[in-house]
Design a protein around this motif. Sequence first.
Motif, PDB file in Angstrom:
ATOM      1  N   ARG A 160       0.674  -1.089  -0.137  1.00  0.00           N
ATOM      2  CA  ARG A 160       0.011   0.206  -0.004  1.00  0.00           C
ATOM      3  C   ARG A 160       1.088   1.299   0.042  1.00  0.00           C
ATOM      4  NH1 ARG A 160      -0.513   3.784   4.036  1.00  0.00           N
ATOM      5  NH2 ARG A 160      -0.540   1.960   5.201  1.00  0.00           N
TER       6      ARG A 160
ATOM      7  N   HIS B  16      -6.268  -0.088  -2.395  1.00  0.00           N
ATOM      8  CA  HIS B  16      -5.319  -1.272  -1.216  1.00  0.00           C
ATOM      9  C   HIS B  16      -6.373  -1.011  -0.427  1.00  0.00           C
ATOM     10  CE1 HIS B  16      -1.047  -2.282  -3.312  1.00  0.00           C
ATOM     11  NE2 HIS B  16      -2.179  -1.352  -4.133  1.00  0.00           N
TER      12      HIS B  16
ATOM     13  N   ARG C 153      -8.621  -3.665   2.880  1.00  0.00           N
ATOM     14  CA  ARG C 153      -8.194  -3.611   4.308  1.00  0.00           C
ATOM     15  C   ARG C 153      -9.337  -3.061   5.415  1.00  0.00           C
ATOM     16  NH1 ARG C 153      -3.791  -3.200   1.602  1.00  0.00           N
ATOM     17  NH2 ARG C 153      -2.122  -2.495   2.227  1.00  0.00           N
TER      18      ARG C 153
ATOM     19  N   GLU D  34     -12.098  -5.614   7.704  1.00  0.00           N
ATOM     20  CA  GLU D  34     -12.090  -5.649   8.932  1.00  0.00           C
ATOM     21  C   GLU D  34     -13.477  -4.895   9.293  1.00  0.00           C
ATOM     22  OE1 GLU D  34      -8.373  -1.851   9.577  1.00  0.00           O
ATOM     23  OE2 GLU D  34     -10.711  -0.967   9.032  1.00  0.00           O
TER      24      GLU D  34
ATOM     25  N   TRP E  23      -6.772 -11.602   2.730  1.00  0.00           N
ATOM     26  CA  TRP E  23      -6.128 -10.363   1.941  1.00  0.00           C
ATOM     27  C   TRP E  23      -5.845 -10.671   0.302  1.00  0.00           C
ATOM     28  CZ3 TRP E  23      -4.209  -6.184   4.742  1.00  0.00           C
ATOM     29  CH2 TRP E  23      -3.411  -5.889   4.709  1.00  0.00           C
TER      30      TRP E  23
ATOM     31  N   ALA F 235      -1.052  -9.627   4.730  1.00  0.00           N
ATOM     32  CA  ALA F 235      -1.735  -9.026   5.925  1.00  0.00           C
ATOM     33  C   ALA F 235      -0.764  -8.612   7.120  1.00  0.00           C
ATOM     34  CB  ALA F 235      -2.511  -9.638   6.497  1.00  0.00           C
TER      35      ALA F 235
ATOM     36  N   ASP G 110       1.208  -3.137   7.004  1.00  0.00           N
ATOM     37  CA  ASP G 110       0.831  -2.269   8.380  1.00  0.00           C
ATOM     38  C   ASP G 110       1.376  -2.318   9.503  1.00  0.00           C
ATOM     39  OD1 ASP G 110       0.391  -0.656   6.110  1.00  0.00           O
ATOM     40  OD2 ASP G 110      -1.263  -2.212   5.571  1.00  0.00           O
TER      41      ASP G 110
ATOM     42  N   HIS H 109      -0.851  -0.765  11.573  1.00  0.00           N
ATOM     43  CA  HIS H 109      -2.729   0.377  12.052  1.00  0.00           C
ATOM     44  C   HIS H 109      -3.165  -0.642  12.873  1.00  0.00           C
ATOM     45  CE1 HIS H 109      -1.683   2.377   8.352  1.00  0.00           C
ATOM     46  NE2 HIS H 109      -2.753   3.435   8.947  1.00  0.00           N
ATOM     47  N   TRP H 110      -3.183  -2.521  13.499  1.00  0.00           N
ATOM     48  CA  TRP H 110      -3.733  -3.257  12.970  1.00  0.00           C
ATOM     49  C   TRP H 110      -2.926  -3.820  14.418  1.00  0.00           C
ATOM     50  CZ3 TRP H 110      -5.552  -7.166   9.005  1.00  0.00           C
ATOM     51  CH2 TRP H 110      -6.609  -6.147   7.820  1.00  0.00           C
TER      52      TRP H 110
ATOM     53  N   PHE I  58      -8.469   0.320  14.310  1.00  0.00           N
ATOM     54  CA  PHE I  58      -9.424  -0.739  12.650  1.00  0.00           C
ATOM     55  C   PHE I  58      -9.795   0.633  12.664  1.00  0.00           C
ATOM     56  CE2 PHE I  58      -7.527  -4.450  14.945  1.00  0.00           C
ATOM     57  CZ  PHE I  58      -7.639  -4.915  13.743  1.00  0.00           C
TER      58      PHE I  58
ATOM     59  N   PHE J 155      -8.221   2.695   7.810  1.00  0.00           N
ATOM     60  CA  PHE J 155      -7.425   2.703   6.570  1.00  0.00           C
ATOM     61  C   PHE J 155      -8.797   3.483   5.539  1.00  0.00           C
ATOM     62  CE2 PHE J 155      -5.460  -0.533   8.280  1.00  0.00           C
ATOM     63  CZ  PHE J 155      -4.110  -0.393   7.379  1.00  0.00           C
TER      64      PHE J 155
END
Length: 504
Positions: free
Chosen positions: A348, A359, A363, A367, A384, A403, A406, A408-409, A414, A417
């Motif tokens: 991404r 991308h 996600r 989610e 994914w 997966a 990133d 972020h998770w 969550f 994105f």
Amino acid sequence: MELATALEELAALQKEYFAFQYAEGILYYDSVTGAPEGSTQGRGEAMAILSGRDFEILASPHVGALLDFLQTRQAELSELQNAQVRVIRREYDQISKVPKHEYTAYAALINEATAVWHRSKQENDYASFAPYIDRIVGTMIRFAGYYAPGKDAYDVWLDHHERGMTKEKLETFFGGLRRTIVPLLQRITDKGAQPDNGFLFREYPVEKQRALSDALMQVLTIDRRYCAIAETEHPFTTEFTKHDVRITTKYLPDNLAGAMYSTIHEGGHALYELHTGDELMYTFLGHGTSMGIHESQSRFFENMVGRSEAFVQAIYPKLSALFPAQLKDVDAHRFWLAVNRAEPSLIRTEADELTYSLHVMVRFEIEKKLFAGEIIAKDIPALWASLMKDYLGVDVPDDRRGALQDSHWSGGSFGYFPSYAVGSAYAAQFYAAMGRELDIEAAVRSGDLSPLARWLEQKIWRFGAAKEPDELLLSATGAPFDPKYYLSYLTDKFRRVYGLDGAW
């Protein structure tokens, strides 16, 4: 209670909360930029204690009573005081519903998950990280139930990042994007010719790339007295005050554009934070108003400015001076074409501007299913891979490029994105409004971005979180949010890059 006393208490509450947030922010920043790998446990204990104090400061019944009192005196408060009450009330109404032990346990979980993610990505070990996804999602679903009983849990977190956002709105927004992006990408594919970008992957010494980052920050008008740059696995920006903003980037010796545009992207975030109003410092208003608006600033500078031919021409003398051997056979026009090459890819953060939102959609779909209970973490790699094949036509070779790519998770982000895609659309609307008042191309071509920065400071940055996203968009552009600006921008730009309406 006297109004003056209540306002003094409000100011003291915000300043104390700021101090603990500052300490927690420094701990997190250190954890992903320089802390030793084995430091997780001690930092987790410290984070739990600090977050517990956060909780006590904000979730106190006395705070609720204070806000109730101030809301009865709205007519006597200034615009900024009312904004402070509004934002603190929103935070109080959520945090006060969460048991303290769950709140502090979640802070410790995020600290541990972040460390495990870093290790898992390096080792391509998704199985070690997967349990943390399930634990984080489970906690977030439970918290959403506290915050807004009966409301869809994923909608709660979408709204947390971008107020008023829902799955339904995003499905409509993403549907419109796909109807524009997919046919345009197909026309590019059918053309059968791509700009050469091989020279971007020659050997570029990291030391010289660091010098380029310094130069780019200067061009962006970033005041280095108040903004530092560091290196990490997954670039991000954080602010402690408007006088202490940190950006991070990642250098790869065989990828010039990666760090170059990462630095510009994070620089856009930094400019927003550096230019919030002085009167907002130490309050709940002293930061960006939403993730979508924040991403609009980073995407504005990364793409609409940074990937424009005018910008490439302005900085090309510096690029040539830093990398004379690598770019000896490349001119500015060829470089501009290369950094706008559009083709499906795996990562991404390295995706081109046209396919980037696809991308994000991958996600978003994952989610949604996680929060609906339709899948659990172990199902993500296969889903994914399936979505990447469906949306972008690429095969995912491993989880490190799937997966696990990133951060972020691991941080509990969550619902974040979609802000990247929404922010890109906001940015296009801001760009169109700015273009009605400024000759953007002339300013960028001159290498002097200060007219752009002044416009953004006047219309967006100085307000911090005092204005809601929809209010800010309306006041800055004269119209409510409309994705048509983004769709037109993408269509016009890539028609030009690929010569779809004429010679290339």
